[in-house]
Design a protein around this motif. Structure first.
Motif, PDB file in Angstrom:
ATOM      1  N   VAL A 398       0.839  -1.197   0.000  1.00  0.00           N
ATOM      2  CA  VAL A 398       0.000   0.000   0.000  1.00  0.00           C
ATOM      3  C   VAL A 398       0.882   1.258   0.000  1.00  0.00           C
ATOM      4  CG1 VAL A 398      -1.725   1.313   1.303  1.00  0.00           C
ATOM      5  CG2 VAL A 398      -1.920  -1.175   1.130  1.00  0.00           C
ATOM      6  N   GLU A 399       1.952   1.233   0.792  1.00  0.00           N
ATOM      7  CA  GLU A 399       2.866   2.382   0.835  1.00  0.00           C
ATOM      8  C   GLU A 399       3.478   2.660  -0.529  1.00  0.00           C
ATOM      9  OE1 GLU A 399       3.221   4.787   2.946  1.00  0.00           O
ATOM     10  OE2 GLU A 399       1.590   3.670   3.910  1.00  0.00           O
ATOM     11  N   ARG A 400       3.913   1.583  -1.172  1.00  0.00           N
ATOM     12  CA  ARG A 400       4.526   1.756  -2.491  1.00  0.00           C
ATOM     13  C   ARG A 400       3.518   2.282  -3.508  1.00  0.00           C
ATOM     14  NH1 ARG A 400       9.582  -1.476  -4.048  1.00  0.00           N
ATOM     15  NH2 ARG A 400      10.398  -2.171  -2.046  1.00  0.00           N
ATOM     16  N   ALA A 401       2.289   1.785  -3.401  1.00  0.00           N
ATOM     17  CA  ALA A 401       1.244   2.264  -4.312  1.00  0.00           C
ATOM     18  C   ALA A 401       1.008   3.745  -4.078  1.00  0.00           C
ATOM     19  CB  ALA A 401      -0.041   1.470  -4.088  1.00  0.00           C
ATOM     20  N   ARG A 402       1.024   4.125  -2.829  1.00  0.00           N
ATOM     21  CA  ARG A 402       0.833   5.528  -2.478  1.00  0.00           C
ATOM     22  C   ARG A 402       1.933   6.378  -3.127  1.00  0.00           C
ATOM     23  NH1 ARG A 402      -1.006   9.074   1.684  1.00  0.00           N
ATOM     24  NH2 ARG A 402      -2.428   7.588   2.601  1.00  0.00           N
ATOM     25  N   GLY A 403       3.163   5.867  -3.057  1.00  0.00           N
ATOM     26  CA  GLY A 403       4.274   6.582  -3.686  1.00  0.00           C
ATOM     27  C   GLY A 403       4.065   6.718  -5.193  1.00  0.00           C
ATOM     28  N   ALA A 404       3.533   5.653  -5.791  1.00  0.00           N
ATOM     29  CA  ALA A 404       3.373   5.646  -7.247  1.00  0.00           C
ATOM     30  C   ALA A 404       2.289   6.615  -7.724  1.00  0.00           C
ATOM     31  CB  ALA A 404       3.051   4.228  -7.726  1.00  0.00           C
ATOM     32  N   ILE A 405       1.342   6.964  -6.856  1.00  0.00           N
ATOM     33  CA  ILE A 405       0.274   7.870  -7.302  1.00  0.00           C
ATOM     34  C   ILE A 405       0.382   9.249  -6.646  1.00  0.00           C
ATOM     35  CG2 ILE A 405      -1.374   6.028  -7.846  1.00  0.00           C
ATOM     36  CD1 ILE A 405      -2.779   6.839  -5.141  1.00  0.00           C
TER      37      ILE A 405
END
Ligand code: ARG
Length: 575
Positions: A398-405
């Motif tokens: 989830v953290e990485r996804a947050r970074g990606a968007i």
């Protein structure tokens, strides 16, 4: 609507019967997608051998009998049948599919009762990454079967019983109920287990208490059972947090842990012994299912009761299979479990057949789950060599996804929602897109990528279609068609999605969600080409064309959303 390959197979078989007699009507027409036409049928080559005739001549004879065919058929090379469907056939089938609530996905008649054993973490240890795939693949299979109209009985075969519970309960008493519950709910089951284990190994008095506790637990002592419940309830609350995060369909009603079979185990042994299926061997009660031998060529035992009188994993599985057939009335039982248990399940199934508990009409299948590996090609571990906690892995996703968007400019609430969907979608899709029995490498960078056969790419593809509709000011559900397929990219897309219904049936029958991923990925890729080549909402597109293209967009959107839902991959409205 009709699946083109199925329609073609029927037509070719009818032609075979007319040309060569009914006895050849069931030959496999060998239809494959082709680069020279829509499809190629290669049956003339195989049939020519049987008929002792020239393949080209056989192909010509088939073609002659395909005269009323909705398209063109050409004979090429040594005897290939190149088949191209007429545009009007593809258009009318795609339009019919658009109007079909089920998108051409049939229902199984008569419907079956399918018991699906999946997830099944062990309560004495933390739920680790190994249980991630069994959970995700099992859940997708449950969704698929339900979609086809089968009755699904989910069974979460928790490891919630056995000798370790003696020391776990004693440790719980040592540190207090409240502290224990807090730890277990927080997902520190491994730490809890390790602390109990350390005392068991070093402290004689504790070991003694733990042994006594096993006996009182097994004898059904009410206070001990209460303590066991305190432990289990807290552990299950933690499992439920993981399930909720993942968005899997398991609920407390699906819990059917090893403890549930405890009262049946003695009867299980007695019945197996009385029927002669099990025999005593060196004090242990064993089934020797035919065809299983060890390295020394001696028959391999499935141990039902150890020589000390104790029951084991196999005892529970024998009780469980009988319960599933007899009480749950299963037509089909799927065990979604790691492939290292392959021998165990083959022996359990064979023993159950031998005992007459698993009739030929019921199929028991081990849906083998391959091991999850780290980037180094070894079993997935933390840097310090411990197994990775599932919760940590999911949170990292989830953290990485947050970074990606992060650069998309959404407010915090929307960002959180999208990051959650993308993170879980990435993890789940990565698990599902690889054939379930092969090993797979957990690689965050790859699974979170917005290109390639990934969850985020698939989610992005649907969000992009939704944004086309927003731009057009049209509700996707209102795009009624008809669908017209003028441009080649449009036609290729329309033709391809016609295969959806048949594919979903096959994927369900064969327990192969990765093929659904591949289908959706190809659909999204064809859509991408279509969208590059065929403007939909741009100025200058005439209203008729725009209407046709929006209808096609709507069809593709529903195929992608339905498919992703069957995989259990969440679809954010925008990305
Ligand atoms: N708890 C077991 C494990 O983690 C899996 C149980 C699978 N189901 C069964 N019926 N044996 O290895």
């Amino acid at each position: 609507m009709t699946d083109p390959q199925i329609m073609l197979a029927e037509r070719v078989q009818q032609a075979l019967a007319r040309a060569f007699g009914a006895e050849h009507a069931d030959a496999d027409p060998l239809i494959r997608p082709s680069q020279f036409a829509d499809f190629q049928a290669n049956v003339a080559m195989s049939l020519a051998k049987r008929l002792r005739r020239a393949p080209r001549e056989v192909a010509e004879a088939i073609r002659a009998e395909l005269s009323d065919f909705p398209g063109t058929v050409e004979v090429s090379g040594p005897g290939f049948l190149n088949i191209t469907l007429s545009d009007s056939w593809v258009e009318s089938e795609a339009t019919r599919m658009l109007a079909d609530r089920r998108l051409g996905v049939g229902t199984i008649t008569p419907s079956q009762t399918v018991v699906i054993d999946y997830s099944a973490p062990n309560a004495a240890k933390e739920m680790h990454v190994g249980h991630l795939r069994t959970t995700i693949v099992g859940d997708s299979l449950a969704r698929l079967h339900e979609h086809l109209g089968n009755t699904v009985v989910r069974q979460n075969h928790l490891g919630d019983w056995g000798t370790p519970f003696g020391m776990l309960i004693e440790h719980l008493l040592d540190i207090g109920e409240e502290t224990s519950v807090a730890q277990l709910e927080a997902g520190q089951g491994t730490e809890f287990y390790q602390a109990a284990r350390a005392k068991f190994d070093s402290d004689d008095a504790f070991r003694q208490r733990a042994r006594v506790r096993v006996t009182t637990l097994q004898s059904g002592d009410p206070e001990t059972l209460r303590l066991w419940h305190v432990f289990m309830d807290a552990t299950i609350r933690y499992f439920n947090k993981v399930y909720e995060l993942l968005g899997v369909t398991l609920t407390d009603a699906d819990l059917a842990g090893e403890s549930m079979y405890n009262p049946m185990l003695q009867q299980t042994c007695d019945d197996l012994e009385a029927s002669g299926a099990a025999t005593l061997s060196e004090g242990a009660l064993c089934v020797f299912p035919p065809g299983f031998t060890g390295s020394d060529d001696k028959p391999l035992p499935l141990i039902i009761r150890k020589s000390d009188g104790g029951y084991g994993y196999a005892t529970t599985d024998m009780a469980a299979i009988r319960y599933r057939v007899h009480d749950l009335k299963a037509d089909r039982i799927l065990y979604v479990v790691g492939n290292e248990q392959a021998l165990h399940f083959r022996m359990v199934f064979a023993a159950a057949r031998l005992a007459g508990w698993l009739p030929e009409t019921v199929s028991a299948e081990h849906v083998q789950i391959g091991m999850m590996l780290g980037k180094d090609g070894r079993r997935f571990k933390t840097r310090s060599g411990e197994s990775v906690k599932l919760m940590d892995l999911l949170q990292e996703a989830v953290e990485r996804a947050r970074g990606a968007i992060a650069d998309r400019g959404y407010d915090e609430a929307t960002t959180r929602e999208i990051a959650h969907a993308v993170g879980m979608g990435a993890v789940k899709y990565a698990d599902l897109s690889v054939s379930h029995d092969s090993e797979y490498v957990l690689d965050f960078d790859r699974m979170i990528a917005f290109t390639g056969n990934t969850g985020p790419y698939m989610q992005y593809a649907t969000a992009r279609i939704r944004s086309i509709f927003r731009k057009a000011g049209v509700d996707p559900a209102e795009a009624a068609g008809p669908i017209a397929l003028g441009a080649p990219a449009e036609r290729a897309l329309g033709l391809y999605v016609l295969g959806f219904g048949e594919l979903v049936s096959q994927v369900t029958a064969e327990s192969e969600p990765h093929r659904l991923c591949a289908f959706l990925y190809q659909t999204a890729s064809l859509f991408s080409t279509f969208y590059d080549e065929c403007p939909v909402t741009k100025e200058g597109v005439d209203p008729e064309t725009r209407k046709h293209r929006l209808a096609l967009c709507s069809l593709v959107l529903r195929v992608l959303e339905t498919g992703l839902d069957l995989l259990g991959v969440p679809v954010p409205e925008r990305m």
